[in-house]
Design a protein around this motif. Structure first.
Motif, short mmCIF file in Angstrom:
data_model
loop_
_atom_site.label_atom_id
_atom_site.label_comp_id
_atom_site.label_asym_id
_atom_site.label_seq_id
_atom_site.Cartn_x
_atom_site.Cartn_y
_atom_site.Cartn_z
N ALA A 42 0.83 -1.21 0.00
CA ALA A 42 0.00 0.00 0.00
C ALA A 42 0.86 1.26 0.00
O ALA A 42 0.57 2.23 -0.71
CB ALA A 42 -0.94 0.00 1.21
N LEU A 43 1.94 1.25 0.77
CA LEU A 43 2.83 2.41 0.82
C LEU A 43 3.52 2.64 -0.52
O LEU A 43 3.73 3.79 -0.93
CB LEU A 43 3.86 2.23 1.93
CG LEU A 43 3.30 2.42 3.36
CD1 LEU A 43 4.24 1.83 4.39
CD2 LEU A 43 3.06 3.90 3.63
N ALA A 44 3.87 1.56 -1.22
CA ALA A 44 4.46 1.72 -2.54
C ALA A 44 3.47 2.39 -3.49
O ALA A 44 3.84 3.29 -4.25
CB ALA A 44 4.90 0.36 -3.08
N ALA A 70 7.14 -7.26 -6.85
CA ALA A 70 7.80 -6.40 -7.83
C ALA A 70 6.78 -5.63 -8.66
O ALA A 70 6.96 -4.44 -8.95
CB ALA A 70 8.71 -7.24 -8.73
N SER A 71 5.70 -6.30 -9.04
CA SER A 71 4.68 -5.63 -9.86
C SER A 71 3.99 -4.50 -9.10
O SER A 71 3.45 -3.58 -9.71
CB SER A 71 3.64 -6.65 -10.33
OG SER A 71 2.83 -7.09 -9.25
N ALA A 72 4.01 -4.59 -7.76
CA ALA A 72 3.42 -3.54 -6.93
C ALA A 72 4.38 -2.39 -6.67
O ALA A 72 4.04 -1.43 -6.00
CB ALA A 72 2.94 -4.13 -5.61
N GLY A 73 5.61 -2.52 -7.18
CA GLY A 73 6.59 -1.46 -7.00
C GLY A 73 7.41 -1.57 -5.75
O GLY A 73 8.01 -0.59 -5.30
N VAL A 74 7.46 -2.77 -5.17
CA VAL A 74 8.20 -2.99 -3.92
C VAL A 74 9.57 -3.58 -4.23
O VAL A 74 9.67 -4.58 -4.94
CB VAL A 74 7.42 -3.95 -2.98
CG1 VAL A 74 8.23 -4.27 -1.73
CG2 VAL A 74 6.08 -3.33 -2.60
N ALA A 278 -4.22 -1.34 5.60
CA ALA A 278 -4.39 -0.11 4.84
C ALA A 278 -4.42 1.10 5.77
O ALA A 278 -3.89 2.17 5.44
CB ALA A 278 -5.67 -0.18 4.01
N TYR A 279 -5.06 0.94 6.94
CA TYR A 279 -5.08 2.03 7.92
C TYR A 279 -3.66 2.35 8.38
O TYR A 279 -3.27 3.52 8.46
CB TYR A 279 -5.95 1.64 9.11
CG TYR A 279 -6.18 2.77 10.09
CD1 TYR A 279 -7.23 3.66 9.90
CD2 TYR A 279 -5.36 2.95 11.20
CE1 TYR A 279 -7.45 4.71 10.78
CE2 TYR A 279 -5.58 3.99 12.09
CZ TYR A 279 -6.62 4.86 11.87
OH TYR A 279 -6.83 5.90 12.75
N ALA A 280 -2.87 1.31 8.66
CA ALA A 280 -1.48 1.53 9.08
C ALA A 280 -0.70 2.25 7.99
O ALA A 280 0.07 3.19 8.28
CB ALA A 280 -0.82 0.19 9.41
N ALA A 281 -0.91 1.84 6.75
CA ALA A 281 -0.22 2.51 5.64
C ALA A 281 -0.64 3.97 5.54
O ALA A 281 0.18 4.85 5.28
CB ALA A 281 -0.52 1.78 4.33
N GLY A 282 -1.94 4.23 5.78
CA GLY A 282 -2.42 5.61 5.71
C GLY A 282 -1.82 6.50 6.77
O GLY A 282 -1.45 7.65 6.51
N ASP A 313 -5.87 -8.74 -0.58
CA ASP A 313 -5.36 -8.29 0.71
C ASP A 313 -4.95 -6.83 0.75
O ASP A 313 -4.90 -6.23 1.82
CB ASP A 313 -4.13 -9.13 1.09
CG ASP A 313 -4.47 -10.30 2.00
OD1 ASP A 313 -5.52 -10.94 1.77
OD2 ASP A 313 -3.69 -10.58 2.93
N GLN A 314 -4.59 -6.25 -0.40
CA GLN A 314 -3.91 -4.97 -0.38
C GLN A 314 -4.76 -3.82 -0.91
O GLN A 314 -5.56 -3.99 -1.83
CB GLN A 314 -2.62 -5.02 -1.22
CG GLN A 314 -1.59 -6.01 -0.74
CD GLN A 314 -1.77 -7.37 -1.38
OE1 GLN A 314 -2.26 -7.49 -2.50
NE2 GLN A 314 -1.36 -8.43 -0.68
#
Length: 334
Positions: A42-44, A70-74, A278-282, A313-314
């Motif tokens: 989520a952060l990515a 990798a596809s998620a940009g991580v 998602a809340y933690a990422a926010g 999940d994400q």
């Protein structure tokens, strides 16, 4: 943009189609997930330089999980373990009054059997702004729990802030006492802690629930006795309305300024798994942007609510998409 590193297990997710139960389904939908990975992904997507440290089996499932990251940009620092197995969880998707159900099959997974004692955290955290950890990892193996503590200590020495989501999972712990004792090791080193009243009670080893006020600032003050570096305490609030429909709220406090966002209806829920991540990422996104805890909590709640509309999940959304959801709700964007 912040540089944020996470450590934990990413699992194979096998979910029933909506409306079906495990004892009867003829098919399972394949995906990947796990609390720490969900937050980092989520952060990515929110625009941060995200790195994930994990262990995977040296087989097709492990490589497929790595490709998803990798596809998620991580960016990844992955250990492949020959002959090991992929940690898996089975999800029975809920519907209406029937809640969802998770069955873990992660004992002796690649991540759990990996020896993490020689991780070079000074290298992995070079120039990092945040390290994100979870209480789930503490339950998987002694080596993984020690690695969490070593990572947090290395982060403190490097001037990298530590985020810790207590993330209690009853299926992973023999009792709440062992959970609380394990979490105290990391809470003592954390700048940002995600937990609710019950987790605070277990961490402080206080048996009476009425000793913990629902006021976030009160929880911040109590936890401060064992969390000397903590600057922000945050978490989600869950309720159900009279019809059984879920309601979601959240809170964040630095002890002086607090946000307590009362639970509100979510409408049609597509997939609730990963809402807390998602809340933690926010919250992490907001703090990385230099926002107040109130603004960070408001953004985080919108991110968590939006995740409930996304299968998997994400949370996969940009900051602009989260803000548009917060302002316009379900209105069509044209």
């Amino acid at each position: 943009m912040a540089k944020i590193t996470g450590f934990g297990e990413i699992m194979l997710r096998l979910a029933t189609p909506r409306g079906q139960v495990l004892d009867g389904t003829q098919s399972l939908e394949v995906d990947f997930g796990g609390a720490e990975a969900n937050t980092i992904i989520a952060l990515a997507r929110l625009g941060h330089d995200a790195q994930f440290v994990t262990g995977l089996p040296d087989n097709d499932w492990g490589r497929r999980a790595a490709a998803m990251l990798a596809s998620a940009g991580v960016r990844r620092s992955t250990r492949y373990i020959d002959g090991a197995r992929m940690g898996t969880y089975f999800l029975e998707s809920g519907a209406g009054l029937r809640g969802g159900r998770v069955i873990y099959d992660r004992r002796n997974s690649a991540f759990a059997v990996c020896d993490w004692s020689d991780l070079d955290w000074s290298r992995l955290l070079a120039d990092a702004d945040w390290l994100h950890l979870s209480g789930i990892t503490l339950a998987l193996s002694e080596s993984a729990a020690d690695a969490c503590e070593n990572a947090a200590r290395a982060a403190r020495e490097a001037g990298c802030r530590v985020s810790f989501d207590c993330n209690y999972r009853a299926a992973l712990w023999a009792d709440t006492g062992s959970f609380g004792a394990a979490c105290r090791r990391i809470v003592a080193l954390a700048d940002l802690v995600f937990c609710g009243c019950r987790e605070i009670r277990w961490i402080l080893d206080q048996p009476r629930p009425d000793e913990i006020s629902p006021d976030p600032a009160h929880g911040f003050g109590l936890l401060g006795d064992v969390a000397p570096h903590m600057t922000v305490l945050a978490g989600t609030l869950h309720e159900k309305d009279d019809s059984g429909a879920p309601r979601l709220g959240g809170f964040a406090t630095n002890g002086e300024e607090s946000a307590k966002l009362e639970p509100h209806g979510l409408g049609q829920v597509v997939d609730p798994v990963g809402g807390g991540d998602a809340y933690a990422a926010g919250v992490l996104h907001g703090l990385a942007e230099g926002w107040s805890v109130v603004r960070a909590a408001e953004f985080a709640l919108a991110a968590a609510a939006l995740k409930h509309t996304i299968m998997g999940d994400q949370l996969r959304a940009t900051p602009a998409e989260v803000m548009r959801y917060a302002v316009n709700g379900g209105a069509v964007s044209r």
